[in-house]
Design an enzyme around this catalytic site. Structure first.
Site, PDB file in Angstrom:
ATOM      1  N   LYS A  68      -2.973   0.783   7.827  1.00 46.74           N
ATOM      2  CA  LYS A  68      -2.599   0.057   6.616  1.00 46.74           C
ATOM      3  C   LYS A  68      -1.208  -0.538   6.832  1.00 46.74           C
ATOM      4  CE  LYS A  68      -2.214   0.993   1.603  1.00 46.74           C
ATOM      5  NZ  LYS A  68      -2.339   2.079   0.603  1.00 46.74           N
ATOM      6  N   SER A 148      -5.282   1.025  -3.139  1.00 48.91           N
ATOM      7  CA  SER A 148      -4.634  -0.066  -2.432  1.00 48.91           C
ATOM      8  C   SER A 148      -4.996  -0.143  -0.953  1.00 48.91           C
ATOM      9  CB  SER A 148      -3.116   0.049  -2.588  1.00 48.91           C
ATOM     10  OG  SER A 148      -2.625   1.238  -1.954  1.00 48.91           O
ATOM     11  N   SER A 172      -5.537   5.597  -3.873  1.00 50.17           N
ATOM     12  CA  SER A 172      -5.563   4.491  -2.908  1.00 50.17           C
ATOM     13  C   SER A 172      -6.329   4.744  -1.621  1.00 50.17           C
ATOM     14  CB  SER A 172      -4.134   4.050  -2.571  1.00 50.17           C
ATOM     15  OG  SER A 172      -3.562   3.414  -3.677  1.00 50.17           O
TER      16      SER A 172
END
Length: 466
Positions: A68, A148, A172
């Site tokens: 990420k 996210s 997330s």
């Protein structure tokens, strides 16, 4: 196995994934950038395998992994949390988890997209960031990928990478895993280092794997857990790491004798026409068949607090302090404070789509005047007297629920959770089942999740429906 039989090389694997990214990423927007040195790293891994070096026996050796884009890498790639404000910034060092991955011989394939600034600039849309635009769910392109860690889940689901890392503060990892039919492990806070990760909250931030299977996720977890002098929470949490690691808990009979709690108050957040109620009743039956004892119709005290504004207010105050500290430590950066980021967004509003999406959460965070200790004590008390008390009272090994219904409870207490694919709705949009437990209960959760996965084998490849 293919590596051991010399049927596959790391170079071939990296080339395959680079090809898939080239082909599918223009549609899915799951990857922000690829590592220009990925093939060099693959060649190095292949040489080590040929030489039968000790490191080449590691499970992640020569395996490409996506990170990420809020996880720092000290290499030719950017770490931007999806924002142009951090483009060309220079991090002081690899994040703690990246250091562990490199030591194990993993290949850093690239950076995955995300909800910009890990969802703390604005709430919606999930999976949008300025650097890639809107990430898309590979099962139903018009469905939410959630966030996210959207890109981490999208990319693994669509086979743009074998494994990925996400981060979680409030859903997330678990939510994107749920919507993209992949496995996500949200570790106990402090089990994995947050050093070098663009932060929100030291109380709630955690780094975990997103993969297609429980066994792959556990393979990654084994590598990334452990003490890091740059994250003091790892000192406390490292006591939870079992001798011999987590792979020993990949037990197909892991449901036997486990006590699982089912909370139905408040009612599950299913849509009116959903197939999910019947599917979950079927899954509960499967859990019982596997030897689990289900304790039904439980209620978590203070559940309204977990869904209320108190937790968000605390996160906004922590974000301002934590992000300012992170930005200050960068070797070079166009922005040094949250106020600078807000000003950048206003100045380059066309790039950052401020008119369309705003930056309300940033503005609310900037307006905070430090952390209210009473609020934090209140949240800790609610967690202790709610989820924790319920788990202990009924001697539960785990709580089982549709993923969306348990996210807030696990987040506020720093508790672990594992999301496993549970089915697909009438339109083909995936949904998951979540097993959550007390701090350090990963061994039990892995047994439960793996046993459920092996008994159901629900996951199927994405269909790319419009």
């Amino acid at each position: 196995m293919a590596f051991q039989q010399n049927k596959l090389t790391s170079r071939k694997l990296v080339r395959f994934y680079l090809g898939e990214i080239h082909k599918l990423n223009p549609i899915l927007r799951g990857v922000i950038e690829v590592n220009p040195d990925a093939l060099l790293q693959a060649d190095k891994a292949d040489k080590e395998k040929k030489a039968k070096s000790l490191r080449s026996l590691e499970g992640l050796h020569g395996i490409p992994i996506l990170l990420k884009d809020n996880i720092a890498t000290k290499d030719k790639m950017n770490t931007t949390a999806g924002s142009f404000a951090l483009l060309k910034s220079v991090v002081p060092r690899d994040a703690g988890v990246v250091r562990k991955l490199r030591k194990a011989g993993a290949i850093i394939l690239g950076k995955a997209s995300l909800s910009e600034w890990t969802g703390l600039r604005f709430v919606f849309p999930y999976g949008w960031c300025a650097r890639t635009g809107q990430g898309r769910n590979p099962y139903v392109l018009s469905a939410t990928p959630c966030g996210s860690s959207s890109g981490s889940a999208i990319s693994v689901a669509a086979n743009l990478a074998a494994v990925s890392l996400g981060t979680e503060t409030m859903g997330s990892i678990l939510c994107p895993s749920h919507f993209n039919s992949v496995v996500g492990i949200k570790p106990t806070v402090g089990l994995t280092s947050r050093a070098g990760v663009v932060p929100i909250s030291p109380r709630q931030d955690t780094v975990g794997p997103i993969c297609r299977t429980v066994s792959d996720a556990v393979e990654v977890l084994d590598v990334i857990v452990g003490f890091d002098k740059r994250d003091k929470a790892t000192r406390t949490a490292s006591k939870y790491i079992p001798r011999g690691g987590y792979k020993q808990f990949l037990n197909a009979n892991g449901l036997k004798g486990k006590r699982l709690g089912i909370v139905r108050n408040p009612p599950y957040m299913f849509e009116n026409v959903s197939v999910q109620p019947q599917v979950f009743e079927h899954h509960f039956h499967t859990l019982r068949q596997g030897g689990a004892v289900l304790v039904d119709h439980l209620k978590i005290a203070n559940i309204d607090v977990f869904f209320g504004s108190t937790g968000v207010e605390a996160l906004e105050a922590e974000l301002k302090i934590s992000l300012n500290a992170y930005l200050k430590e960068l070797v070079a950066s166009p922005v040094r404070t949250l106020a600078d980021v807000i000003a950048f967004n206003n100045k380059f509003s066309h790039l950052e789509k401020v008119k369309e999406y705003g930056q309300d959460l940033f503005l609310q965070a900037q307006a905070t005047k430090g952390i209210n200790k009473k609020t934090l004590l209140k949240l800790a008390r609610f967690s202790r007297n709610g989820f924790e008390k319920l788990m202990k009272k009924h001697k539960l090994d785990a709580m089982v629920a549709p993923t969306a219904d348990i996210i807030h409870v696990l987040a506020i207490g720093g508790f672990p959770g594992i999301d496993v694919p549970a089915g697909y709705d009438g339109k083909g949009v995936p949904f998951g089942i979540c097993f959550g437990g007390l701090k350090g209960s990963e061994p039990k959760l892995i047994e439960i999740a793996y046993s459920f996965e092996q008994a159901t084998k629900i996951r199927k490849p994405p269909s790319f429906k419009p």
